[in-house]
Design a protein around this motif. Sequence first.
Motif, PDB file in Angstrom:
ATOM      1  N   VAL A   9       0.836  -1.204   0.000  1.00 12.93           N
ATOM      2  CA  VAL A   9       0.000   0.000   0.000  1.00 12.93           C
ATOM      3  C   VAL A   9       0.871   1.253   0.000  1.00 12.93           C
ATOM      4  O   VAL A   9       0.570   2.239  -0.683  1.00 12.93           O
ATOM      5  CB  VAL A   9      -0.956  -0.014   1.212  1.00 12.93           C
ATOM      6  CG1 VAL A   9      -1.690   1.316   1.333  1.00 12.93           C
ATOM      7  CG2 VAL A   9      -1.949  -1.148   1.088  1.00 12.93           C
ATOM      8  N   SER A  29      -5.420   7.120   5.029  1.00 11.31           N
ATOM      9  CA  SER A  29      -6.113   6.194   5.924  1.00 11.31           C
ATOM     10  C   SER A  29      -5.993   4.745   5.456  1.00 11.31           C
ATOM     11  O   SER A  29      -6.133   3.821   6.259  1.00 11.31           O
ATOM     12  CB  SER A  29      -7.588   6.581   6.042  1.00 11.31           C
ATOM     13  OG  SER A  29      -8.276   6.351   4.816  1.00 11.31           O
ATOM     14  N   LEU A  30      -5.735   4.537   4.161  1.00 11.65           N
ATOM     15  CA  LEU A  30      -5.578   3.164   3.665  1.00 11.65           C
ATOM     16  C   LEU A  30      -4.369   2.488   4.313  1.00 11.65           C
ATOM     17  O   LEU A  30      -4.389   1.277   4.561  1.00 11.65           O
ATOM     18  CB  LEU A  30      -5.406   3.178   2.137  1.00 11.65           C
ATOM     19  CG  LEU A  30      -6.566   3.763   1.336  1.00 11.65           C
ATOM     20  CD1 LEU A  30      -6.230   3.785  -0.146  1.00 11.65           C
ATOM     21  CD2 LEU A  30      -7.847   2.975   1.588  1.00 11.65           C
ATOM     22  N   ASN A  61      -5.117   2.240   8.310  1.00 12.97           N
ATOM     23  CA  ASN A  61      -6.053   1.155   8.620  1.00 12.97           C
ATOM     24  C   ASN A  61      -5.331  -0.175   8.775  1.00 12.97           C
ATOM     25  O   ASN A  61      -5.740  -1.036   9.560  1.00 12.97           O
ATOM     26  CB  ASN A  61      -7.118   1.030   7.526  1.00 12.97           C
ATOM     27  CG  ASN A  61      -8.140   2.153   7.586  1.00 12.97           C
ATOM     28  OD1 ASN A  61      -8.281   2.822   8.611  1.00 12.97           O
ATOM     29  ND2 ASN A  61      -8.849   2.374   6.492  1.00 12.97           N
ATOM     30  N   LEU A  97      -7.159  -4.335   4.954  1.00 10.80           N
ATOM     31  CA  LEU A  97      -6.820  -3.918   3.594  1.00 10.80           C
ATOM     32  C   LEU A  97      -7.996  -4.260   2.692  1.00 10.80           C
ATOM     33  O   LEU A  97      -8.337  -5.438   2.539  1.00 10.80           O
ATOM     34  CB  LEU A  97      -5.545  -4.624   3.105  1.00 10.80           C
ATOM     35  CG  LEU A  97      -5.153  -4.389   1.640  1.00 10.80           C
ATOM     36  CD1 LEU A  97      -4.894  -2.910   1.401  1.00 10.80           C
ATOM     37  CD2 LEU A  97      -3.931  -5.214   1.262  1.00 10.80           C
ATOM     38  N   THR A  98      -8.634  -3.237   2.140  1.00  7.95           N
ATOM     39  CA  THR A  98      -9.836  -3.453   1.343  1.00  7.95           C
ATOM     40  C   THR A  98      -9.518  -3.417  -0.151  1.00  7.95           C
ATOM     41  O   THR A  98      -8.602  -2.705  -0.581  1.00  7.95           O
ATOM     42  CB  THR A  98     -10.902  -2.389   1.655  1.00  7.95           C
ATOM     43  OG1 THR A  98     -10.378  -1.096   1.329  1.00  7.95           O
ATOM     44  CG2 THR A  98     -11.264  -2.418   3.134  1.00  7.95           C
ATOM     45  N   GLY A 120      -9.986   0.034  -1.623  1.00  3.81           N
ATOM     46  CA  GLY A 120      -8.851   0.930  -1.441  1.00  3.81           C
ATOM     47  C   GLY A 120      -7.798   0.748  -2.517  1.00  3.81           C
ATOM     48  O   GLY A 120      -7.249   1.726  -3.041  1.00  3.81           O
TER      49      GLY A 120
END
Length: 288
Positions: free
Chosen positions: A133, A248-249, A252, A259-260, A263
């Motif tokens: 990320v 925020s990714l 988080n 981890l979405t 995102g």
Amino acid sequence: MIAIYKRECRAYFQNMVASFFLAFLIGFVGVYFVTYNLNYGYNFFAYALSSGLLMMILAVPILTMRSFSEERKSKTDQLLLTAPLKLHSVVIGKYFAMISILAIACLVFCVCPLIIKLQGEAHLKIDYAAILVFFLIGCVYIAVGMFISALTESQIIAAIGTMAALLLIYFWRHLVSLLPSGAGANVVMLLVLLAVICLIVQAYMQTLAVTLTVGFVGTVAILLIYWWQSSWFENLLPTKLAYVDIPSLLSNISDSYVLTLSGLVLLLSLVVIFNFLTVQVIQKRRWS
């Protein structure tokens, strides 16, 4: 594209920009790594990366400020604009050269979770997801910086503009929280946003009829929806804009270990959008 990529990589290392970028980024993240993970005993490297994300605001402009602005100032962009190359190949070649330098730093970061594991318990999956990320956020930052560099021939203006844009992204969550939540205020903000879009359309297409049409249709649509169901506009922009909170990714992952997919899609979409905008800026200059 490969020729542009090789030329850019060679140039970045010959003029020490890549070396300075790597030393700056790895050095500061290393300080956070030693402080949080080795001294304080936190066994998540994601904490160090979250703190190091602020350093990207200073490091990325150093890397991106010369990408197109130096070409314009030295007039070598005329060679690129008249060469038998597709513009997207030039943009992608330059972009891949910059993210390759970022990838070198991220490969160095991949050693840190292993060092933590040697000291005791580690969370490799979470830490390596955080590194991924971090790399993708850096890719977005570089795409933004390259786009701003394409807008000016001054490297100083490109660096300052990129830094301002990245600061806006970094404090996005706090700025969005300051927006009013009332329906009327959100309608006004939407109309202002529509006016900005019209200005962009006018600057790009140079057609007043199209600009006025977009502005008129958009204004009528917003006012009709507000008249029909005003409650839809309650807290509309603060809620929607909160989804574009890029930092925020990473936080988080360090705080909630989440981890979405949405995102990741957001980050990749922003990379594509800003590279597309850069191509359009260069394309407009080619034919102007």
